[in-house]
Write an enzyme that holds these catalytic residues in place. Structure first.
Site, mmCIF file in Angstrom:
data_model
loop_
_atom_site.group_PDB
_atom_site.id
_atom_site.type_symbol
_atom_site.label_atom_id
_atom_site.label_comp_id
_atom_site.label_asym_id
_atom_site.label_seq_id
_atom_site.Cartn_x
_atom_site.Cartn_y
_atom_site.Cartn_z
ATOM 1 N N ARG A 1 0.846 -1.199 0.000
ATOM 2 C CA ARG A 1 0.000 0.000 0.000
ATOM 3 C C ARG A 1 0.877 1.243 0.000
ATOM 4 O O ARG A 1 1.019 1.926 -1.002
ATOM 5 C CB ARG A 1 -0.963 -0.020 1.199
ATOM 6 C CG ARG A 1 -2.174 0.923 1.046
ATOM 7 C CD ARG A 1 -1.879 2.352 1.410
ATOM 8 N NE ARG A 1 -1.438 2.507 2.783
ATOM 9 C CZ ARG A 1 -0.976 3.657 3.283
ATOM 10 N NH1 ARG A 1 -0.893 4.735 2.516
ATOM 11 N NH2 ARG A 1 -0.570 3.733 4.532
ATOM 12 N N GLU B 1 -3.174 10.166 10.660
ATOM 13 C CA GLU B 1 -2.300 10.817 9.685
ATOM 14 C C GLU B 1 -1.697 12.108 10.257
ATOM 15 O O GLU B 1 -2.386 12.914 10.868
ATOM 16 C CB GLU B 1 -3.099 11.141 8.424
ATOM 17 C CG GLU B 1 -2.263 11.748 7.317
ATOM 18 C CD GLU B 1 -3.102 12.157 6.113
ATOM 19 O OE1 GLU B 1 -2.567 12.144 5.000
ATOM 20 O OE2 GLU B 1 -4.288 12.476 6.297
#
Length: 218
Positions: free
Chosen positions: A10, A140
């Protein structure tokens, strides 16, 4: 307990010039889980493309046939049930929900308040749980959050501890940390939240990913 989650399929595919075919994804997944014996792999981002869907499906179907489908994870988004449905349709069982780990990202990318964001996260996790998809929460820009808005980070994790999330993921999204900073930040998180499971995710912008990962492990 220490575990390893490999995200070559990913995050690794974000490198310039790197693009795996579905068959290549399957081959690499087999090596990671059967030969390298990593604990988990992250293989795709939800809803990206037909090719991403095909590659993810091949890996998930193979893992299901081996009885290890829970070791396969897919990145999803705070979109209620949309990403979770994409994962479930492939036969996937685990989704890493992309949330905002810094007030800067939350404000300037989503233009939302912390309360609005928490509501979105909770709704996504609940909808996923209803269709049999477990969730980890991926914060994030967590490293910059710890530097510039630690109160936001601590409040977010405190509130997420009440969700059925499996792990909370702590990424150095822009690769800004040094080993000493990692040690200080991870120790701070673990001391505040001793009953939660965490995942440190380093980036290599300045060549420090390996050193930072070892600092987090220590």
């Amino acid at each position: 307990m220490l575990e390893v989650m490999d995200t070559t399929l990913r995050d690794g595919e974000q490198m310039s010039g790197v693009s795996y075919t579905p068959d290549e994804k399957l081959s690499i997944a087999k090596v990671l889980l059967e030969e390298a014996h990593v604990d988990r792999i992250e293989i795709a981002s939800a809803k990206v493309s037909d090719g991403e869907s095909l590659g993810a499906r091949l890996v998930v179907e193979w893992a299901e046939s081996r009885g290890i489908v829970e070791k396969v994870e897919i990145l999803g988004f705070t979109d209620a049930g949309a990403s979770a449905s994409w994962v479930a349709d492939l036969g996937g069982k685990v989704m890493n929900v992309l949330a905002k780990g810094s007030l800067n990202h939350l404000t300037n990318q989503l233009s939302k308040t912390p309360e609005q964001h928490l509501k979105d996260i909770n709704e996504t996790v609940i909808q996923a749980d209803l269709i049999g998809v477990g969730c980890n929460i991926y914060l994030e820009d967590w490293s910059n959050g710890m530097i510039n808005s630690p109160d936001y980070v601590f409040t977010l994790i405190d509130r997420l501890a009440d969700t059925p999330a499996l792990r909370i993921m702590l990424p150095d999204t822009l690769g800004v940390l040094s080993p000493s900073m990692v040690s200080e930040m991870v120790a701070s998180i673990l001391s505040r939240f001793p009953n939660c499971s965490f995942d440190f995710h380093a980036h290599n912008d300045y060549g420090l990913a390996t050193a930072n990962t070892l600092a987090a492990v220590a």
